[in-house]
Design a protein around this motif. Structure first.
Motif, PDB file in Angstrom:
ATOM      1  N   THR A 124       0.851  -1.186   0.000  1.00  0.00           N
ATOM      2  CA  THR A 124       0.000   0.000   0.000  1.00  0.00           C
ATOM      3  C   THR A 124       0.886   1.235   0.000  1.00  0.00           C
ATOM      4  O   THR A 124       2.040   1.188   0.408  1.00  0.00           O
ATOM      5  N   TRP A 125       0.357   2.348  -0.472  1.00  0.00           N
ATOM      6  CA  TRP A 125       1.062   3.616  -0.478  1.00  0.00           C
ATOM      7  C   TRP A 125       0.950   4.216   0.905  1.00  0.00           C
ATOM      8  O   TRP A 125      -0.125   4.567   1.361  1.00  0.00           O
ATOM      9  N   GLY A 126       2.040   4.298   1.622  1.00  0.00           N
ATOM     10  CA  GLY A 126       2.012   4.725   3.014  1.00  0.00           C
ATOM     11  C   GLY A 126       1.765   3.522   3.906  1.00  0.00           C
ATOM     12  O   GLY A 126       1.530   2.418   3.434  1.00  0.00           O
ATOM     13  N   ASP A 127       1.845   3.733   5.193  1.00  0.00           N
ATOM     14  CA  ASP A 127       1.606   2.648   6.141  1.00  0.00           C
ATOM     15  C   ASP A 127       0.107   2.489   6.380  1.00  0.00           C
ATOM     16  O   ASP A 127      -0.576   3.459   6.706  1.00  0.00           O
ATOM     17  N   THR A 128      -0.382   1.264   6.224  1.00  0.00           N
ATOM     18  CA  THR A 128      -1.782   0.957   6.495  1.00  0.00           C
ATOM     19  C   THR A 128      -1.839  -0.216   7.456  1.00  0.00           C
ATOM     20  O   THR A 128      -1.199  -1.237   7.239  1.00  0.00           O
ATOM     21  N   TYR A 129      -2.616  -0.043   8.527  1.00  0.00           N
ATOM     22  CA  TYR A 129      -2.772  -1.087   9.525  1.00  0.00           C
ATOM     23  C   TYR A 129      -4.246  -1.472   9.623  1.00  0.00           C
ATOM     24  O   TYR A 129      -5.113  -0.609   9.730  1.00  0.00           O
ATOM     25  N   LYS A 130      -4.496  -2.767   9.600  1.00  0.00           N
ATOM     26  CA  LYS A 130      -5.852  -3.285   9.788  1.00  0.00           C
ATOM     27  C   LYS A 130      -6.000  -3.608  11.272  1.00  0.00           C
ATOM     28  O   LYS A 130      -5.204  -4.353  11.839  1.00  0.00           O
ATOM     29  N   VAL A 131      -7.018  -3.026  11.897  1.00  0.00           N
ATOM     30  CA  VAL A 131      -7.252  -3.208  13.320  1.00  0.00           C
ATOM     31  C   VAL A 131      -8.608  -3.882  13.496  1.00  0.00           C
ATOM     32  O   VAL A 131      -9.628  -3.328  13.100  1.00  0.00           O
ATOM     33  N   GLN A 132      -8.595  -5.079  14.070  1.00  0.00           N
ATOM     34  CA  GLN A 132      -9.835  -5.792  14.352  1.00  0.00           C
ATOM     35  C   GLN A 132     -10.157  -5.609  15.826  1.00  0.00           C
ATOM     36  O   GLN A 132      -9.331  -5.888  16.690  1.00  0.00           O
ATOM     37  N   ILE A 133     -11.371  -5.133  16.099  1.00  0.00           N
ATOM     38  CA  ILE A 133     -11.826  -4.883  17.458  1.00  0.00           C
ATOM     39  C   ILE A 133     -12.811  -5.993  17.837  1.00  0.00           C
ATOM     40  O   ILE A 133     -13.849  -6.143  17.198  1.00  0.00           O
ATOM     41  N   PHE A 134     -12.466  -6.755  18.871  1.00  0.00           N
ATOM     42  CA  PHE A 134     -13.331  -7.840  19.325  1.00  0.00           C
ATOM     43  C   PHE A 134     -14.215  -7.429  20.491  1.00  0.00           C
ATOM     44  O   PHE A 134     -15.227  -8.064  20.757  1.00  0.00           O
ATOM     45  N   ASP A 135     -13.819  -6.386  21.213  1.00  0.00           N
ATOM     46  CA  ASP A 135     -14.610  -5.838  22.319  1.00  0.00           C
ATOM     47  C   ASP A 135     -14.752  -4.344  22.053  1.00  0.00           C
ATOM     48  O   ASP A 135     -13.815  -3.575  22.262  1.00  0.00           O
ATOM     49  N   GLU A 136     -15.935  -3.934  21.578  1.00  0.00           N
ATOM     50  CA  GLU A 136     -16.117  -2.536  21.163  1.00  0.00           C
ATOM     51  C   GLU A 136     -15.953  -1.542  22.305  1.00  0.00           C
ATOM     52  O   GLU A 136     -15.662  -0.379  22.068  1.00  0.00           O
ATOM     53  N   ALA A 137     -16.101  -1.993  23.545  1.00  0.00           N
ATOM     54  CA  ALA A 137     -15.868  -1.102  24.684  1.00  0.00           C
ATOM     55  C   ALA A 137     -14.390  -0.723  24.787  1.00  0.00           C
ATOM     56  O   ALA A 137     -14.039   0.289  25.393  1.00  0.00           O
ATOM     57  N   MET A 138     -13.510  -1.521  24.184  1.00  0.00           N
ATOM     58  CA  MET A 138     -12.060  -1.280  24.213  1.00  0.00           C
ATOM     59  C   MET A 138     -11.552  -0.603  22.935  1.00  0.00           C
ATOM     60  O   MET A 138     -10.350  -0.446  22.769  1.00  0.00           O
ATOM     61  N   GLU A 139     -12.434  -0.208  22.055  1.00  0.00           N
ATOM     62  CA  GLU A 139     -12.044   0.329  20.749  1.00  0.00           C
ATOM     63  C   GLU A 139     -11.071   1.504  20.848  1.00  0.00           C
ATOM     64  O   GLU A 139     -10.016   1.504  20.220  1.00  0.00           O
ATOM     65  N   THR A 140     -11.393   2.500  21.640  1.00  0.00           N
ATOM     66  CA  THR A 140     -10.539   3.685  21.761  1.00  0.00           C
ATOM     67  C   THR A 140      -9.175   3.318  22.329  1.00  0.00           C
ATOM     68  O   THR A 140      -8.145   3.823  21.867  1.00  0.00           O
ATOM     69  N   ILE A 141      -9.150   2.426  23.300  1.00  0.00           N
ATOM     70  CA  ILE A 141      -7.877   2.011  23.902  1.00  0.00           C
ATOM     71  C   ILE A 141      -7.017   1.281  22.878  1.00  0.00           C
ATOM     72  O   ILE A 141      -5.814   1.548  22.764  1.00  0.00           O
ATOM     73  N   VAL A 142      -7.612   0.380  22.108  1.00  0.00           N
ATOM     74  CA  VAL A 142      -6.849  -0.360  21.094  1.00  0.00           C
ATOM     75  C   VAL A 142      -6.286   0.612  20.051  1.00  0.00           C
ATOM     76  O   VAL A 142      -5.111   0.528  19.689  1.00  0.00           O
ATOM     77  N   ILE A 143      -7.093   1.558  19.592  1.00  0.00           N
ATOM     78  CA  ILE A 143      -6.621   2.555  18.613  1.00  0.00           C
ATOM     79  C   ILE A 143      -5.482   3.371  19.216  1.00  0.00           C
ATOM     80  O   ILE A 143      -4.465   3.626  18.565  1.00  0.00           O
ATOM     81  N   ALA A 144      -5.617   3.777  20.478  1.00  0.00           N
ATOM     82  CA  ALA A 144      -4.565   4.554  21.145  1.00  0.00           C
ATOM     83  C   ALA A 144      -3.274   3.747  21.249  1.00  0.00           C
ATOM     84  O   ALA A 144      -2.183   4.288  21.045  1.00  0.00           O
ATOM     85  N   VAL A 145      -3.368   2.453  21.536  1.00  0.00           N
ATOM     86  CA  VAL A 145      -2.182   1.595  21.621  1.00  0.00           C
ATOM     87  C   VAL A 145      -1.487   1.519  20.265  1.00  0.00           C
ATOM     88  O   VAL A 145      -0.267   1.650  20.177  1.00  0.00           O
ATOM     89  N   VAL A 146      -2.261   1.332  19.200  1.00  0.00           N
ATOM     90  CA  VAL A 146      -1.678   1.233  17.854  1.00  0.00           C
ATOM     91  C   VAL A 146      -0.981   2.539  17.477  1.00  0.00           C
ATOM     92  O   VAL A 146       0.155   2.531  16.996  1.00  0.00           O
ATOM     93  N   VAL A 147      -1.632   3.669  17.708  1.00  0.00           N
ATOM     94  CA  VAL A 147      -1.037   4.965  17.365  1.00  0.00           C
ATOM     95  C   VAL A 147       0.209   5.214  18.218  1.00  0.00           C
ATOM     96  O   VAL A 147       1.228   5.696  17.719  1.00  0.00           O
TER      97      VAL A 147
END
Length: 164
Positions: A124-147
């Motif tokens: 892909t052009w640039g960095d692209t990460y696929k993030v699968q969220i299994f517990d939607e209550a943790m969505e923001t935390i998982v995104i914050a960890v990846v960033v």
């Protein structure tokens, strides 16, 4: 399960990028501070309200990053003293990152339960990460960890290029 994609632009001056859903709709906006001390990354929801903040500690012998979600510090990423290869530790209460996070291929667990999985998309052009969220209550935390992990990698790459 929810799938999100983090796609960074290759030539982004202000270090801005978005997190999109599988239909390419913007879900989160990420903005890095430009020439500001301390260096920060703000993660905002679709209404541009800040939901997470990543801050690099300014005066520290080794780099250290703090991740706050909704005003509460949830984890710290610290570089360890090593001579050959960069080593980092992630310190978080109840949150664990397993896998090869340096290559952006890892899982995020909360108290032993899988809550998210991250894989780098290739060709892909640039960095692209696929993030699968299994517990939607943790969505923001998982995104914050990846960033946050991506910030650490970026900081390490900048330090390496400055040293050469």
């Amino acid at each position: 399960m929810k799938e999100l994609y983090i796609k960074q632009k290759v030539f982004s001056i202000g270090e801005k990028f978005t997190v999109t859903d599988e239909n390419q709709n913007d879900v989160y906006y990420v903005e890095g501070s430009f020439f500001q001390i301390p260096k920060t990354f703000s993660i905002m929801n679709e209404n541009r309200g800040e939901v997470a903040l990543i801050t690099k500690k300014v005066f520290s012998f080794l780099p250290k990053f703090f991740v706050e979600v909704q005003g509460k510090e949830i984890l710290t990423i610290t570089k360890e003293l090593s001579f050959f290869k960069a080593r980092y530790t992630i310190d978080a209460e109840g949150i664990e990152v397993q896998g090869n996070w340096w290559d952006m291929d890892f899982e995020v667990y909360k108290q032993g339960q899988l809550v998210g999985q991250v894989n780098k998309e290739w060709f892909t052009w640039g960095d692209t990460y696929k993030v699968q969220i299994f517990d939607e209550a943790m969505e923001t935390i998982v995104i914050a960890v990846v960033v946050a992990i991506d910030c650490v990698k970026s900081d390490e790459a900048a330090a390496s290029s400055a040293a050469t």
